[in-house]
Design a protein around this motif. Structure first.
Motif, short mmCIF file in Angstrom:
data_model
loop_
_atom_site.label_atom_id
_atom_site.label_comp_id
_atom_site.label_asym_id
_atom_site.label_seq_id
_atom_site.Cartn_x
_atom_site.Cartn_y
_atom_site.Cartn_z
N TYR A 1 16.71 3.19 55.74
CA TYR A 1 16.90 2.02 56.61
C TYR A 1 18.30 1.49 56.42
N ARG A 2 18.96 1.17 57.52
CA ARG A 2 20.28 0.53 57.41
C ARG A 2 20.10 -0.99 57.42
N TRP A 3 20.65 -1.62 56.41
CA TRP A 3 20.52 -3.07 56.31
C TRP A 3 21.36 -3.78 57.37
N MET A 4 22.50 -3.17 57.72
CA MET A 4 23.41 -3.80 58.66
C MET A 4 23.08 -3.34 60.08
N GLY A 5 23.81 -3.87 61.04
CA GLY A 5 23.61 -3.47 62.42
C GLY A 5 24.15 -2.07 62.68
N HIS A 6 23.93 -1.59 63.89
CA HIS A 6 24.45 -0.26 64.25
C HIS A 6 25.96 -0.22 64.06
N TRP A 7 26.64 -1.26 64.46
CA TRP A 7 28.06 -1.45 64.19
C TRP A 7 28.23 -2.87 63.69
N ILE A 8 29.40 -3.19 63.20
CA ILE A 8 29.58 -4.49 62.54
C ILE A 8 29.31 -5.66 63.47
N GLY A 9 29.61 -5.54 64.76
CA GLY A 9 29.39 -6.65 65.69
C GLY A 9 28.02 -6.66 66.33
N ASP A 10 27.12 -5.82 65.87
CA ASP A 10 25.78 -5.70 66.45
C ASP A 10 24.99 -7.00 66.24
N PRO A 11 24.50 -7.66 67.31
CA PRO A 11 23.72 -8.89 67.15
C PRO A 11 22.31 -8.65 66.60
N GLN A 12 21.84 -7.41 66.62
CA GLN A 12 20.56 -7.02 66.02
C GLN A 12 19.36 -7.78 66.60
N LEU A 13 19.32 -7.90 67.90
CA LEU A 13 18.22 -8.61 68.56
C LEU A 13 16.95 -7.77 68.63
N TYR A 14 17.02 -6.54 68.22
CA TYR A 14 15.90 -5.60 68.34
C TYR A 14 15.03 -5.55 67.09
N ARG A 15 15.34 -6.33 66.07
CA ARG A 15 14.52 -6.33 64.86
C ARG A 15 14.53 -7.72 64.24
N THR A 16 13.57 -7.97 63.36
CA THR A 16 13.43 -9.29 62.76
C THR A 16 14.10 -9.35 61.39
N ARG A 17 14.45 -10.54 61.00
CA ARG A 17 15.03 -10.76 59.67
C ARG A 17 14.02 -10.36 58.59
N GLU A 18 12.74 -10.61 58.87
CA GLU A 18 11.69 -10.27 57.89
C GLU A 18 11.62 -8.76 57.65
N GLU A 19 11.81 -7.98 58.70
CA GLU A 19 11.79 -6.52 58.57
C GLU A 19 12.94 -6.06 57.68
N VAL A 20 14.12 -6.60 57.92
CA VAL A 20 15.29 -6.22 57.11
C VAL A 20 15.08 -6.60 55.65
N GLU A 21 14.58 -7.80 55.41
CA GLU A 21 14.38 -8.25 54.03
C GLU A 21 13.34 -7.40 53.32
N ALA A 22 12.31 -6.96 54.05
CA ALA A 22 11.29 -6.10 53.45
C ALA A 22 11.90 -4.79 52.99
N TRP A 23 12.81 -4.25 53.78
CA TRP A 23 13.46 -2.99 53.38
C TRP A 23 14.44 -3.19 52.22
N LYS A 24 15.03 -4.37 52.14
CA LYS A 24 15.94 -4.64 51.03
C LYS A 24 15.20 -4.61 49.70
N GLU A 25 13.90 -4.89 49.74
CA GLU A 25 13.08 -4.80 48.52
C GLU A 25 12.95 -3.34 48.05
N LYS A 26 13.24 -2.40 48.95
CA LYS A 26 13.17 -0.97 48.62
C LYS A 26 14.57 -0.40 48.37
N CYS A 27 15.48 -1.24 47.96
CA CYS A 27 16.88 -0.86 47.74
C CYS A 27 16.99 0.42 46.90
N PRO A 28 17.73 1.42 47.37
CA PRO A 28 17.85 2.68 46.65
C PRO A 28 18.58 2.56 45.32
N ILE A 29 19.35 1.51 45.14
CA ILE A 29 20.06 1.33 43.86
C ILE A 29 19.19 0.60 42.85
#
Length: 269
Positions: A241-269
């Motif tokens: 999962y990419r935490w950031m948008g497709h490109w740096i200016g991507d407004p990311q209207l296609y996904r929720t903040r909760e979805e991103v945060e859930a994936w951050k819990e699976k951080c590969p590091i």
């Protein structure tokens, strides 16, 4: 039976994962300061896919990356200063400042052809793998990276077909980060696991947790053994999962903040 990892290899994995994360965090800051021209695509959150794959390779092996390929180049051993210079459009960059973030290449370490043209690298990588076979270089293979979006391109399917037909020493690595720009994979892709497509081309396919560097390495080692034995290609799908948008200016209207945060819990590091 799971392989045993030396402290030295684990330390190298840890170093590469963190180096990729820190470089991209710095690139994001430089972009915000107006110092990165054009655009850039960050792979923060995807580092284990590149590190787990590429660290298994030898210096003579070829790697073809993606337009989101900073971590791939780092895992292959690129000169960090010269890569950053390339991102900043400086003449001291690996491509003399003419390629930028999306076109990092360093032939001296056998890292080639990152491209914004989806699926294009697979075709070129097949050519490199065919060269290896024609020269009978059994100590060398090719690895090519692509995203879930590229797996729907005709060039990708043509490449799998030829690689299997000619039993090329190549490993296809899909970084499935869930989105082709803003389109979820489930809305664009006919199979749940992209690795299932390998069966249509008479080659093994395997899906692994792309955030688990050891799981990626184990799958890659199996494919590597097969390629060097002359048994042909393998398709590995790394779900990440990419935490950031497709490109740096991507407004990311296609996904929720909760979805991103859930994936951050699976951080590969």
């Amino acid at each position: 039976m799971k392989p045993e990892y030396s402290k030295e290899l684990l330390a190298e994995m840890w170093k590469k994962l963190n180096l990729a994360r820190e470089l991209e965090t710095r690139v994001q800051w430089l972009f915000s300061m107006g110092l990165v021209h054009g655009t850039t695509h960050l792979g923060i959150g995807e580092e284990a896919t590149a590190v787990g794959s590429i660290l298994a390779l030898k210096p003579q092996d070829y790697v073809f990356g993606t337009h989101r390929g900073h971590s791939q180049a780092i895992a292959k051993g690129i000169d960090i200063d010269h890569m950053m210079a390339e991102i900043l459009a400086k003449e001291t960059g690996v491509c003399k400042g003419k390629g930028g973030s999306m076109h990092i290449a360093s032939p001296d370490i056998n890292y080639f052809a990152t491209s914004g043209i989806l699926g294009a690298s697979s075709v070129i990588a097949n050519g490199a793998a065919l060269t290896i076979k024609k020269r009978n270089e059994r100590d060398r293979i090719t690895a090519v990276f692509y995203g879930d979006g590229a797996s729907n391109e005709g060039t990708f399917h043509e490449s799998l077909n030829l690689a299997s037909l000619w039993k090329l020493p190549i490993i296809f690595v899909c970084e499935n980060n869930g989105f082709g720009i803003s389109v979820p994979a489930w809305q664009s892709t006919s199979v749940e696991n992209i690795s299932d497509r390998a069966h249509g081309y008479n080659m093994p396919g395997e899906t692994v947790d792309g955030n688990d560097v050891n799981a990626v390495d184990e799958a890659f080692q199996r494919a590597l053994k097969r390629a060097k034995a002359g048994e042909g290609p393998t398709l590995i799908e790394c779900k990440t999962y990419r935490w950031m948008g497709h490109w740096i200016g991507d407004p990311q209207l296609y996904r929720t903040r909760e979805e991103v945060e859930a994936w951050k819990e699976k951080c590969p590091i």
